[in-house]
Design a protein around this motif. Sequence first.
Motif, PDB file in Angstrom:
ATOM      1  N   CYS A 176      13.751  18.003   2.790  1.00  0.00           N
ATOM      2  CA  CYS A 176      13.707  16.531   2.897  1.00  0.00           C
ATOM      3  C   CYS A 176      12.275  16.020   2.973  1.00  0.00           C
ATOM      4  N   ILE A 177      11.451  16.684   3.780  1.00  0.00           N
ATOM      5  CA  ILE A 177      10.050  16.277   3.879  1.00  0.00           C
ATOM      6  C   ILE A 177       9.345  16.501   2.540  1.00  0.00           C
ATOM      7  N   SER A 178       9.715  17.551   1.843  1.00  0.00           N
ATOM      8  CA  SER A 178       9.123  17.806   0.523  1.00  0.00           C
ATOM      9  C   SER A 178       9.436  16.682  -0.460  1.00  0.00           C
ATOM     10  N   ILE A 179      10.641  16.131  -0.362  1.00  0.00           N
ATOM     11  CA  ILE A 179      10.999  14.988  -1.219  1.00  0.00           C
ATOM     12  C   ILE A 179      10.060  13.819  -0.941  1.00  0.00           C
ATOM     13  N   GLY A 180       9.810  13.574   0.334  1.00  0.00           N
ATOM     14  CA  GLY A 180       8.856  12.528   0.700  1.00  0.00           C
ATOM     15  C   GLY A 180       7.474  12.821   0.155  1.00  0.00           C
ATOM     16  N   CYS A 181       7.071  14.093   0.190  1.00  0.00           N
ATOM     17  CA  CYS A 181       5.768  14.487  -0.340  1.00  0.00           C
ATOM     18  C   CYS A 181       5.679  14.224  -1.843  1.00  0.00           C
ATOM     19  N   VAL A 182       6.756  14.541  -2.565  1.00  0.00           N
ATOM     20  CA  VAL A 182       6.749  14.362  -4.019  1.00  0.00           C
ATOM     21  C   VAL A 182       6.550  12.895  -4.385  1.00  0.00           C
ATOM     22  N   VAL A 204      -0.045   2.649  -0.589  1.00  0.00           N
ATOM     23  CA  VAL A 204       0.871   2.136   0.428  1.00  0.00           C
ATOM     24  C   VAL A 204       2.318   2.404   0.029  1.00  0.00           C
ATOM     25  N   ALA A 205       2.627   2.229  -1.253  1.00  0.00           N
ATOM     26  CA  ALA A 205       4.005   2.447  -1.710  1.00  0.00           C
ATOM     27  C   ALA A 205       4.441   3.892  -1.473  1.00  0.00           C
ATOM     28  N   GLY A 206       3.587   4.838  -1.823  1.00  0.00           N
ATOM     29  CA  GLY A 206       3.911   6.240  -1.619  1.00  0.00           C
ATOM     30  C   GLY A 206       4.087   6.574  -0.149  1.00  0.00           C
ATOM     31  N   ALA A 207       3.239   5.983   0.696  1.00  0.00           N
ATOM     32  CA  ALA A 207       3.329   6.229   2.137  1.00  0.00           C
ATOM     33  C   ALA A 207       4.633   5.687   2.710  1.00  0.00           C
ATOM     34  N   VAL A 208       5.028   4.507   2.257  1.00  0.00           N
ATOM     35  CA  VAL A 208       6.271   3.900   2.749  1.00  0.00           C
ATOM     36  C   VAL A 208       7.479   4.690   2.267  1.00  0.00           C
ATOM     37  N   LEU A 209       7.491   5.064   0.985  1.00  0.00           N
ATOM     38  CA  LEU A 209       8.625   5.792   0.431  1.00  0.00           C
ATOM     39  C   LEU A 209       8.760   7.198   1.021  1.00  0.00           C
ATOM     40  N   PHE A 210       7.659   7.757   1.472  1.00  0.00           N
ATOM     41  CA  PHE A 210       7.701   9.061   2.138  1.00  0.00           C
ATOM     42  C   PHE A 210       8.663   9.036   3.323  1.00  0.00           C
ATOM     43  N   ALA A 211       8.792   7.872   3.946  1.00  0.00           N
ATOM     44  CA  ALA A 211       9.627   7.741   5.143  1.00  0.00           C
ATOM     45  C   ALA A 211      11.081   8.128   4.890  1.00  0.00           C
ATOM     46  N   PHE A 212      11.525   8.080   3.638  1.00  0.00           N
ATOM     47  CA  PHE A 212      12.897   8.494   3.318  1.00  0.00           C
ATOM     48  C   PHE A 212      13.166   9.910   3.816  1.00  0.00           C
ATOM     49  N   GLY A 213      12.182  10.783   3.678  1.00  0.00           N
ATOM     50  CA  GLY A 213      12.351  12.159   4.114  1.00  0.00           C
ATOM     51  C   GLY A 213      12.648  12.265   5.591  1.00  0.00           C
ATOM     52  N   LEU A 227       8.601  25.873   0.700  1.00  0.00           N
ATOM     53  CA  LEU A 227       8.345  26.879  -0.331  1.00  0.00           C
ATOM     54  C   LEU A 227       9.342  26.758  -1.481  1.00  0.00           C
ATOM     55  N   VAL A 228      10.612  26.606  -1.134  1.00  0.00           N
ATOM     56  CA  VAL A 228      11.652  26.433  -2.162  1.00  0.00           C
ATOM     57  C   VAL A 228      11.363  25.180  -2.987  1.00  0.00           C
ATOM     58  N   SER A 229      11.054  24.089  -2.297  1.00  0.00           N
ATOM     59  CA  SER A 229      10.790  22.820  -2.983  1.00  0.00           C
ATOM     60  C   SER A 229       9.549  22.911  -3.866  1.00  0.00           C
ATOM     61  N   ALA A 230       8.494  23.522  -3.329  1.00  0.00           N
ATOM     62  CA  ALA A 230       7.251  23.635  -4.093  1.00  0.00           C
ATOM     63  C   ALA A 230       7.452  24.487  -5.342  1.00  0.00           C
ATOM     64  N   SER A 231       8.291  25.523  -5.244  1.00  0.00           N
ATOM     65  CA  SER A 231       8.574  26.369  -6.409  1.00  0.00           C
ATOM     66  C   SER A 231       9.247  25.567  -7.517  1.00  0.00           C
ATOM     67  N   VAL A 232      10.152  24.686  -7.118  1.00  0.00           N
ATOM     68  CA  VAL A 232      10.851  23.841  -8.093  1.00  0.00           C
ATOM     69  C   VAL A 232       9.891  22.828  -8.707  1.00  0.00           C
ATOM     70  N   ILE A 233       9.122  22.152  -7.864  1.00  0.00           N
ATOM     71  CA  ILE A 233       8.228  21.092  -8.332  1.00  0.00           C
ATOM     72  C   ILE A 233       7.112  21.659  -9.207  1.00  0.00           C
ATOM     73  N   ARG A 234       6.598  22.834  -8.834  1.00  0.00           N
ATOM     74  CA  ARG A 234       5.548  23.460  -9.639  1.00  0.00           C
ATOM     75  C   ARG A 234       6.010  23.646 -11.087  1.00  0.00           C
ATOM     76  N   TYR A 235       7.279  23.981 -11.260  1.00  0.00           N
ATOM     77  CA  TYR A 235       7.835  24.206 -12.602  1.00  0.00           C
ATOM     78  C   TYR A 235       8.268  22.901 -13.272  1.00  0.00           C
ATOM     79  N   ALA A 236       8.970  22.041 -12.525  1.00  0.00           N
ATOM     80  CA  ALA A 236       9.632  20.883 -13.131  1.00  0.00           C
ATOM     81  C   ALA A 236       8.803  19.603 -13.109  1.00  0.00           C
ATOM     82  N   GLN A 237       7.821  19.511 -12.202  1.00  0.00           N
ATOM     83  CA  GLN A 237       7.059  18.265 -12.056  1.00  0.00           C
ATOM     84  C   GLN A 237       5.573  18.598 -11.891  1.00  0.00           C
TER      85      GLN A 237
END
Length: 198
Positions: A15-21, A29-38, A78-88
């Motif tokens: 969940c926190i990784s989603i906020g990071c992405v 500011v938009a990215g910081a606010v949307l991070f709160a979803f995590g 780690l799981v999230s970063a592995s996915v994002i490294r490949y897909a995003q």
Amino acid sequence: MFKDCFPKSILAGICISIGCVVNLRTGGVAGAVLFAFGLITVVYYGLKLYTGTAGFIRRHGDWGMLATVLLGNILGCLVSASVIRYAQPDCLEPAMAITSSRLEKGAVPCFLLAIGCGFIMTTAVHFARSGKMLPLLLGVPVFILCGFTHSIADAFYFMLVPSDMLFSLSLLVVYVSEVIGNFVGCNLYRWVVRDNGI
């Protein structure tokens, strides 16, 4: 305890990784606010996040649980970063910039900045536990825009950098300093105000 806590910790890291992405891709500011979803997701589902747990552990006990939470959070990142490294892959460059910034600051500044983050996170979670979600929504962009360091978010950012940097001693020292700093910040209030009933 492990069977209940560890899966919730892994999911919290995701969940926190989603906020990071979203923060990496949007920024400002938009990215910081949307991070709160995590963090809102973590609190809503009752997941286990290091910075949402460290300020509520008992003086005697709970240390094994806290270590389990931290390990699970890192694994989720780690799981999230592995996915994002490949897909995003567009997330790699801004993650590298964040990591380089942490290394330039060094362990002591990152430790001090992590205290601020821990204090904000525990305060926000206190409000959320009483049904008040606005401080949770505000707390996340506050710590991001202040430049405070969040050990779980940084676990995700760091895992997107090249392996020679990820496995360097200097980055490990910075990361450990953030983990300790978050713990100090999470417990700052109850250490200073000892009769708060926490």
